[in-house]
Write an enzyme that holds these catalytic residues in place. Structure first.
Site, PDB file in Angstrom:
ATOM      1  N   GLY A  73       5.710   8.576   3.992  1.00 12.61           N
ATOM      2  CA  GLY A  73       6.808   6.731   3.744  1.00 12.61           C
ATOM      3  C   GLY A  73       6.744   6.824   1.883  1.00 12.61           C
ATOM      4  O   GLY A  73       7.815   6.343   1.995  1.00 12.61           O
ATOM      5  N   HIS A  74       5.361   6.692   1.072  1.00 12.72           N
ATOM      6  CA  HIS A  74       5.520   6.860  -0.067  1.00 12.72           C
ATOM      7  C   HIS A  74       6.509   7.661  -0.667  1.00 12.72           C
ATOM      8  O   HIS A  74       6.694   7.764  -1.085  1.00 12.72           O
ATOM      9  CB  HIS A  74       4.222   6.885  -0.741  1.00 12.72           C
ATOM     10  CG  HIS A  74       3.205   6.323   0.078  1.00 12.72           C
ATOM     11  ND1 HIS A  74       2.088   6.601   0.513  1.00 12.72           N
ATOM     12  CD2 HIS A  74       2.962   4.638   0.473  1.00 12.72           C
ATOM     13  CE1 HIS A  74       0.833   5.069   1.025  1.00 12.72           C
ATOM     14  NE2 HIS A  74       1.434   4.364   0.173  1.00 12.72           N
ATOM     15  N   GLN A 123      -7.118  -9.003  -2.947  1.00 13.66           N
ATOM     16  CA  GLN A 123      -5.839  -8.317  -1.377  1.00 13.66           C
ATOM     17  C   GLN A 123      -6.626  -8.257  -0.151  1.00 13.66           C
ATOM     18  O   GLN A 123      -5.860  -8.086   0.694  1.00 13.66           O
ATOM     19  CB  GLN A 123      -4.423  -7.628  -1.661  1.00 13.66           C
ATOM     20  CG  GLN A 123      -4.461  -6.084  -1.466  1.00 13.66           C
ATOM     21  CD  GLN A 123      -3.452  -5.294  -2.264  1.00 13.66           C
ATOM     22  OE1 GLN A 123      -2.481  -5.710  -2.726  1.00 13.66           O
ATOM     23  NE2 GLN A 123      -3.018  -4.611  -1.076  1.00 13.66           N
ATOM     24  N   GLN A 126       5.302  -8.550   2.985  1.00 16.48           N
ATOM     25  CA  GLN A 126       5.429  -8.022   1.446  1.00 16.48           C
ATOM     26  C   GLN A 126       6.405  -8.059   0.388  1.00 16.48           C
ATOM     27  O   GLN A 126       6.797  -8.574  -0.242  1.00 16.48           O
ATOM     28  CB  GLN A 126       4.084  -7.445   1.495  1.00 16.48           C
ATOM     29  CG  GLN A 126       4.033  -6.267  -0.193  1.00 16.48           C
ATOM     30  CD  GLN A 126       3.145  -5.246   0.562  1.00 16.48           C
ATOM     31  OE1 GLN A 126       1.613  -5.932   0.185  1.00 16.48           O
ATOM     32  NE2 GLN A 126       3.806  -4.026   0.274  1.00 16.48           N
ATOM     33  N   SER A 138      -0.903   4.792   5.502  1.00 12.80           N
ATOM     34  CA  SER A 138      -2.415   5.305   4.847  1.00 12.80           C
ATOM     35  C   SER A 138      -3.387   4.765   5.762  1.00 12.80           C
ATOM     36  O   SER A 138      -4.482   5.766   6.399  1.00 12.80           O
ATOM     37  CB  SER A 138      -3.243   4.621   4.152  1.00 12.80           C
ATOM     38  OG  SER A 138      -1.999   5.069   3.326  1.00 12.80           O
TER      39      SER A 138
HETATM   40  P1  AMP Z   1       0.696   0.446   0.219  1.00 14.24           P
HETATM   41  O1  AMP Z   1       0.310   2.222  -0.028  1.00 14.24           O
HETATM   42  O2  AMP Z   1       0.532   1.249   2.204  1.00 14.24           O
HETATM   43  O3  AMP Z   1       0.235  -0.259  -0.644  1.00 14.24           O
HETATM   44  O4  AMP Z   1       1.902   0.829   0.812  1.00 14.24           O
HETATM   45  C1  AMP Z   1       3.436   1.099  -0.788  1.00 14.24           C
HETATM   46  C2  AMP Z   1       4.350   0.939  -0.638  1.00 14.24           C
HETATM   47  O5  AMP Z   1       4.922   2.184   0.365  1.00 14.24           O
HETATM   48  C3  AMP Z   1       4.799  -0.258   0.295  1.00 14.24           C
HETATM   49  O6  AMP Z   1       5.984  -0.224  -0.333  1.00 14.24           O
HETATM   50  C4  AMP Z   1       4.777  -0.526   1.521  1.00 14.24           C
HETATM   51  O7  AMP Z   1       5.226  -0.606   2.552  1.00 14.24           O
HETATM   52  C5  AMP Z   1       5.715   1.363   1.253  1.00 14.24           C
HETATM   53  N1  AMP Z   1       5.863   1.968   2.866  1.00 14.24           N
HETATM   54  C6  AMP Z   1       3.884   2.055   3.606  1.00 14.24           C
HETATM   55  N2  AMP Z   1       4.587   2.885   4.662  1.00 14.24           N
HETATM   56  C7  AMP Z   1       4.944   3.006   5.323  1.00 14.24           C
HETATM   57  C8  AMP Z   1       6.382   3.552   5.412  1.00 14.24           C
HETATM   58  N3  AMP Z   1       5.781   4.547   6.991  1.00 14.24           N
HETATM   59  N4  AMP Z   1       8.120   3.830   5.381  1.00 14.24           N
HETATM   60  C9  AMP Z   1       8.832   3.502   3.908  1.00 14.24           C
HETATM   61  N5  AMP Z   1       7.416   2.548   3.173  1.00 14.24           N
HETATM   62  C10 AMP Z   1       5.834   2.190   3.695  1.00 14.24           C
END
Ligand code: AMP
Length: 289
Positions: free
Chosen positions: A36-37, A61, A153, A186
């Site tokens: 996703g990242h 957070q 978010q 994650s």
């Molecule tokens: P995090 O590390 O969980 O804070 O996520 C960092 C960024 O990655 C945020 O903008 C999340 O929305 C995005 N993100 C997390 N999981 C996904 C996913 N499965 N698909 C797309 N973006 C994601």
């Protein structure tokens, strides 16, 4: 790939790139990078000349009883993945540098931040918007990419940028899913094999909602019931199902633009998912784990 932890060095790097007429794309994360990242990184690469990824597990957070201490971390792996995807600069500040003292001034969102995730996690979005504000000031990006996966978010960051006149363009990337529909996260690493199977209730609930809506049901209360019922399964505690617009407001009638958001607790792990009803879960990109 440059790796920086100093705030001043990060800002200096961005300014030096900008002085060479390079635009800067930014992907803020909490690390434990996944596909996703990577999608956000690839998108930032399309939109800008240089890509910065930050890794920072933001204590502000997390609530007092949440998973800050056990949040998954693997910097060596993140470093390799970022380098493989042509990230130009990995920004990894530590908490003491980001918060040398308890911040007295924070970016406090309006009441929509007290709904949905905000109900379950009081103060969460103040923590998110405060760190995003700081990161935007340190990295000074031209464009920042966020995931639709965290819909509330992403919409609140959009309003932060608009309402407080940040000179940054936002791009919201689609939710990346595993082949069976589970949104990549994650926090999926917390799940046991049984819980991983149960976690499919979230995307299944979204599909059930889609189907009911396509079948002609446009009443949000009845659709909400469909979503909540679809999440009932052993080991699953459904938390909410809501039908909202881009302003995060409940809609009186459900249309193709309405977003269905769901959250459930699978064992000790809270997971989120959402879909724009007119687009459907089927339209989201799929990856192998
Ligand atoms: P995090 O590390 O969980 O804070 O996520 C960092 C960024 O990655 C945020 O903008 C999340 O929305 C995005 N993100 C997390 N999981 C996904 C996913 N499965 N698909 C797309 N973006 C994601």
């Amino acid at each position: 790939m440059r790796e920086l932890s100093s705030l001043a060095e990060m800002r200096a790097w961005s300014r030096s790139e900008r002085s060479r007429r390079h635009t800067i794309g930014f992907v803020p994360t909490m690390g434990y990078l996944h596909k996703g990242h990577v999608r956000l990184v690839d998108r930032a690469r399309e939109l800008a000349d240089r890509v910065v990824v930050s890794i920072f597990v933001n204590p502000l957070q997390f609530g007092p009883h949440e998973d800050l201490a056990r949040y998954p971390r693997d910097l060596p792996r993140d470093r390799t993945l970022a380098a493989e995807h042509d990230v130009d600069c990995l920004f990894v500040p530590d908490a003491a540098a980001m918060y040398p003292a308890e911040p007295l001034v924070r970016a406090v969102p309006g009441p929509v931040a007290d709904t949905l995730e905000g109900t379950a996690r009081p103060g969460h979005f103040t923590g998110v918007l405060t760190v995003v504000t700081k990161l935007f000031h340190i990295v000074e990006p031209d464009v920042a990419v966020f995931g639709r996966k965290d819909f509330q978010q992403a919409m609140l960051v959009k309003r932060l940028v608009k309402d407080l006149d940040f000179p940054v363009t936002l791009d919201i990337a689609p939710t990346v899913r595993e082949l069976d529909g589970l949104a990549v996260s994650s926090r999926n690493s917390y799940l046991t094999a049984d819980e991983r199977r149960s976690a499919l209730v979230l995307s299944r609930a979204l599909r059930a909602l889609e189907q009911a809506w396509r079948g002609g049901e446009a009443d949000p209360t009845r659709l909400q019931r469909v979503g909540l019922e679809a999440m009932h399964a052993p080991g699953v505690i459904p938390e909410y199902c809501a039908l909202i617009d881009e302003e995060l407001q409940p809609v009186p009638r459900v249309t193709a633009h309405t977003v269905a958001v769901v959250a459930a607790r699978i064992g000790k792990t809270r997971l989120l998912d959402n879909v724009v009803l007119g687009e459907g879960v089927g339209a989201d990109p799929r990856v192998t784990p």
